[in-house]
Motif scaffolding. Structure first.
Motif, short mmCIF file in Angstrom:
data_model
loop_
_atom_site.label_atom_id
_atom_site.label_comp_id
_atom_site.label_asym_id
_atom_site.label_seq_id
_atom_site.Cartn_x
_atom_site.Cartn_y
_atom_site.Cartn_z
N ASN A 1 36.02 49.53 33.37
CA ASN A 1 35.18 48.48 32.79
C ASN A 1 33.70 48.82 32.80
O ASN A 1 32.86 47.94 32.86
CB ASN A 1 35.39 47.16 33.55
N THR A 2 33.35 50.11 32.77
CA THR A 2 31.93 50.47 32.83
C THR A 2 31.21 50.17 31.52
O THR A 2 29.99 50.10 31.48
CB THR A 2 31.76 51.97 33.17
N GLU A 3 31.96 50.01 30.42
CA GLU A 3 31.35 49.66 29.13
C GLU A 3 31.35 48.14 28.98
O GLU A 3 32.21 47.56 28.34
CB GLU A 3 32.12 50.32 27.98
N ARG A 4 30.39 47.50 29.60
CA ARG A 4 30.33 46.04 29.57
C ARG A 4 29.44 45.59 28.40
O ARG A 4 28.46 46.25 28.07
CB ARG A 4 29.75 45.49 30.88
N PRO A 5 29.76 44.42 27.82
CA PRO A 5 28.87 43.87 26.78
C PRO A 5 27.48 43.65 27.33
O PRO A 5 27.31 43.32 28.51
CB PRO A 5 29.54 42.54 26.42
N GLU A 6 26.45 43.84 26.51
CA GLU A 6 25.07 43.66 26.94
C GLU A 6 24.86 42.24 27.45
O GLU A 6 25.33 41.27 26.87
CB GLU A 6 24.12 43.94 25.77
N ASN A 7 24.14 42.12 28.55
CA ASN A 7 23.79 40.83 29.14
C ASN A 7 25.00 40.08 29.69
O ASN A 7 24.97 38.87 29.86
CB ASN A 7 23.07 39.93 28.13
N SER A 8 26.10 40.79 29.96
CA SER A 8 27.31 40.11 30.45
C SER A 8 27.35 40.15 31.97
O SER A 8 26.62 40.91 32.62
CB SER A 8 28.56 40.79 29.90
N THR A 9 28.22 39.32 32.54
CA THR A 9 28.47 39.34 33.98
C THR A 9 29.92 39.74 34.19
O THR A 9 30.71 39.82 33.25
CB THR A 9 28.23 37.95 34.62
N SER A 10 30.31 39.96 35.44
CA SER A 10 31.68 40.35 35.71
C SER A 10 32.65 39.27 35.27
O SER A 10 33.75 39.54 34.82
CB SER A 10 31.87 40.65 37.20
N SER A 11 32.25 38.00 35.41
CA SER A 11 33.14 36.91 35.02
C SER A 11 33.18 36.72 33.50
O SER A 11 34.06 36.04 32.99
CB SER A 11 32.71 35.60 35.69
N ASP A 12 32.22 37.32 32.77
CA ASP A 12 32.27 37.29 31.30
C ASP A 12 33.25 38.34 30.77
O ASP A 12 33.79 38.19 29.67
CB ASP A 12 30.90 37.61 30.68
N THR A 13 33.43 39.42 31.52
CA THR A 13 34.24 40.54 31.06
C THR A 13 35.71 40.29 31.40
O THR A 13 36.06 40.11 32.56
CB THR A 13 33.77 41.85 31.72
N PRO A 14 36.59 40.25 30.40
CA PRO A 14 38.00 39.91 30.65
C PRO A 14 38.66 40.83 31.66
O PRO A 14 38.34 42.02 31.75
CB PRO A 14 38.63 40.06 29.26
N ALA A 15 39.59 40.27 32.42
CA ALA A 15 40.38 41.06 33.37
C ALA A 15 41.37 41.93 32.60
O ALA A 15 41.79 41.58 31.51
CB ALA A 15 41.12 40.13 34.33
N THR A 16 41.70 43.05 33.18
CA THR A 16 42.68 43.95 32.58
C THR A 16 44.02 43.83 33.30
O THR A 16 44.10 43.33 34.44
CB THR A 16 42.21 45.41 32.65
N GLU A 17 45.09 44.30 32.66
CA GLU A 17 46.40 44.27 33.30
C GLU A 17 46.41 45.13 34.56
O GLU A 17 47.10 44.81 35.54
CB GLU A 17 47.47 44.74 32.31
N GLU A 18 45.65 46.24 34.54
CA GLU A 18 45.56 47.11 35.71
C GLU A 18 44.94 46.37 36.89
O GLU A 18 45.42 46.47 38.02
CB GLU A 18 44.73 48.35 35.37
N GLU A 19 43.88 45.59 36.61
CA GLU A 19 43.24 44.82 37.68
C GLU A 19 44.19 43.75 38.23
O GLU A 19 44.22 43.49 39.44
CB GLU A 19 41.96 44.18 37.17
N LEU A 20 44.93 43.10 37.34
CA LEU A 20 45.88 42.08 37.78
C LEU A 20 46.93 42.68 38.70
O LEU A 20 47.31 42.07 39.71
CB LEU A 20 46.54 41.42 36.58
N ALA A 21 47.40 43.88 38.35
CA ALA A 21 48.42 44.53 39.17
C ALA A 21 47.87 44.87 40.55
O ALA A 21 48.54 44.67 41.57
CB ALA A 21 48.91 45.79 38.46
N LYS A 22 46.62 45.36 40.60
CA LYS A 22 46.01 45.70 41.89
C LYS A 22 45.79 44.45 42.74
O LYS A 22 45.86 44.49 43.96
CB LYS A 22 44.69 46.42 41.67
N ALA A 23 45.50 43.32 42.06
CA ALA A 23 45.28 42.07 42.79
C ALA A 23 46.59 41.47 43.28
O ALA A 23 46.59 40.60 44.15
CB ALA A 23 44.55 41.07 41.90
N GLY A 24 47.70 41.94 42.71
CA GLY A 24 48.99 41.42 43.15
C GLY A 24 49.45 40.20 42.40
O GLY A 24 50.42 39.55 42.80
N ILE A 25 48.77 39.87 41.31
CA ILE A 25 49.17 38.70 40.53
C ILE A 25 50.44 39.01 39.76
O ILE A 25 50.56 40.04 39.10
CB ILE A 25 48.05 38.29 39.55
#
Length: 539
Positions: free
Chosen positions: A445-469
């Motif tokens: 997720n290093t390519e974030r939209p300009e002026n965005s925050t982490s909560s603005d940037t959608p979660a990925t399936e990879e992140e969901l898997a690491k979180a255990g969801i």
């Protein structure tokens, strides 16, 4: 008194009412973890008292520097986003609605959230194929992360970071509260901002103001300065009407723009002496020419010069405007000054993207602003100007300055540059960007939209898997709230550090636009308030 969004609905029979359910359109902070043991969310009248809030010095995390600038950090908290069903949702499955209308997560998350009871309809658990009906209320429980905002600098210096006031008060009486709003701070909850909004912070600063603050006018989140808040509905109606009617209301702003104002202004529509004598100048951005039906009460596009009394003076040049410095200490309550030459611009503006809040000048609703020069900084090639908006269109001053070829220096949305003329903060911004890229290296997720925050940037399936969801890893006797916190993607992105502070350093710290002075007719006569000069004004 409850406020509802959308169409008015009839009252349910008393036996079918659920007073614990959040009302549509209102985000409700969920109480203790025990509240969700049986998937029952509840509203809390004193929710902000349960949320951890920190007041920190504004600096790069770990730097040993002293500053009186401060930020307010709201730590993540459980929150219910609740909304009544929209007409376009009727007959569609709840899974389809969340997957297409809300973009924070991939589809697999919403499937899991529905099955686990994170997403409820009318306070009840449903399956993914449930089809939404009229009057349905959809609720989604999340671990909410709010962006950081700036608060007023500490008047006690660097050693008094946590001292009140968080917002400097310009004037207060039984009817109004006038404050100097810091840039980056929204007036009321909107978008990603909830507890980090002016009304919530004022209520925290002065508990007796809770539920006794009423909007009079709006000031953009990135704009600083004078903000008038009524303490009762009667005063709010009187002052709001005065602003809307534009009668006996005079607003003065300070802005700092690129270049030598107004030497870059286009002259194609600059009025000639003959035109001024024939049809006069516009009023509130509109032509008022009974003798010329084509120009009667239509939006005007033109510019002209005027003297300190507001009378047109077409004998002056743009160079005269730049060289004439207005002494703010001699500024009258109505915004006029004897020693000034005003550049007047009438150009309509319109909102082109309501969702993103993007506007454009050139056509739309009539808009008119007058500008006078206060000073020039040769080192940064920027001019400080006074701006007097005769109308109150969204982003009007910013748009008119961009149209003239002199955008606000650090307004990246309308022709400026983030951290314009500020090399130190630009370096801090780069450091924060590098740190966040390190956080996100394993997520892609290093390519974030300009002026965005982490909560603005959608979660990925990879992140969901690491979180255990979605892996059925909810622990025994673990409440839904505790599970939501433990598997929060946004928390995992932070890597245990103050990511929201880094995001604040990357995003716009506010623009060089400041509401300096307002004069209007109040319930008991004419009132006039003025703030201190902002730090960037060179005054």
């Amino acid at each position: 008194k409850k406020t509802y969004r959308g169409k008015k609905r009839g009252m349910k029979p008393r036996s079918k009412r659920n007073r614990k359910r959040p009302r549509g359109g209102i985000g409700i902070v969920v109480g203790s973890p025990a509240d969700m043991m049986d998937n029952q969310g509840g509203a809390d009248d004193d929710a902000s008292a349960q949320v951890e809030i920190d007041i920190l010095p504004l600096k790069f995390p770990g730097d040993e520097v002293e500053t009186n600038k401060r930020i307010r950090v709201v730590r993540p908290y459980p929150f219910t986003f609740a909304t009544f069903a929209k007409e376009r949702w009727l007959g569609r499955t709840v899974l389809d609605i969340y997957d297409t209308e809300f973009g924070s997560y991939p589809k697999c998350y919403y499937e899991t959230a529905i099955n686990e009871g994170r997403i409820l309809v009318n306070g009840e658990k449903i399956d993914c194929e449930y089809k939404v009906k009229g009057n349905d209320e959809l609720a989604h429980v999340v671990h909410r992360h709010e962006p950081v905002v700036a608060i007023s600098p500490s008047r006690g210096g660097a050693t008094a970071t946590t001292d009140k006031p968080y917002i400097h008060i310009v004037h207060e009486d039984e009817n109004v509260l006038v404050v100097d709003k810091p840039s980056t701070l929204p007036v009321h909850p909107c978008g990603g901002y909830n507890l980090n909004s002016l009304f919530h912070i004022l209520s925290d600063q002065c508990p007796e103001l809770k539920d006794n603050l009423f909007n009079v006018h709006r000031l953009d989140r990135l704009t600083s300065g004078l903000t008038i808040v009524a303490k009762n509905t009667e005063t709010a109606k009187v002052l709001s009407k005065c602003i809307t009617d534009r009668e006996n209301c005079h607003k003065v702003y300070l802005a700092r723009v690129k270049g030598k104002f107004p030497l870059q202004a286009p002259m194609a529509n600059h009025m000639t002496v003959e035109e001024e004598h024939a049809i006069g100048v516009p009023s509130n951005g509109e032509w008022c020419c009974p003798q010329n039906k084509d120009k009667h009460e239509t939006a005007a596009t033109c510019s002209w010069l005027s003297n300190g009394d507001g009378k047109s003076d077409l004998s002056k040049s743009l160079d005269d405007v730049f060289k004439q410095r207005t002494d703010i200490s001699k500024l009258r309550d109505d915004g006029t000054a004897d020693d000034s030459i005003w550049f007047n611009l009438s150009v309509p503006v319109k909102i082109v993207d309501p969702k993103k809040g993007v506007c454009k000048a050139g056509n739309g609703k009539a808009a008119q602003t007058a500008f006078a020069v206060v000073g020039y900084d040769e080192e940064t090639d920027s001019t400080v100007v006074l701006a007097k908006p005769m109308t109150g269109r969204t982003h009007q001053i910013r748009l008119h300055l961009q149209y003239l070829g002199h955008p606000i220096g650090n307004d990246p949305n309308y022709g400026g540059e983030l951290y314009y003329g500020n090399l130190h903060d630009k370096e801090i911004c780069s450091k924060a960007q590098e740190r966040m890229n390190e956080f996100d290296a394993d997520t892609g997720n290093t390519e974030r939209p300009e002026n965005s925050t982490s909560s603005d940037t959608p979660a990925t399936e990879e992140e969901l898997a690491k979180a255990g969801i979605g892996l059925d890893n909810r622990k025994e006797n673990e409440s839904l709230l505790e599970y939501i916190k433990r598997t929060c993607v946004w928390c995992q992105r932070s890597k245990g550090e103050d990511r929201t502070v880094l995001e604040f350093l990357i995003r716009s710290p506010g623009i060089w636009l400041h509401a300096l002075q307002y004069q209007m007719e109040g319930p008991n006569g004419t009132i006039c308030y003025r703030t201190d000069f902002p730090e960037w004004s060179l005054l």
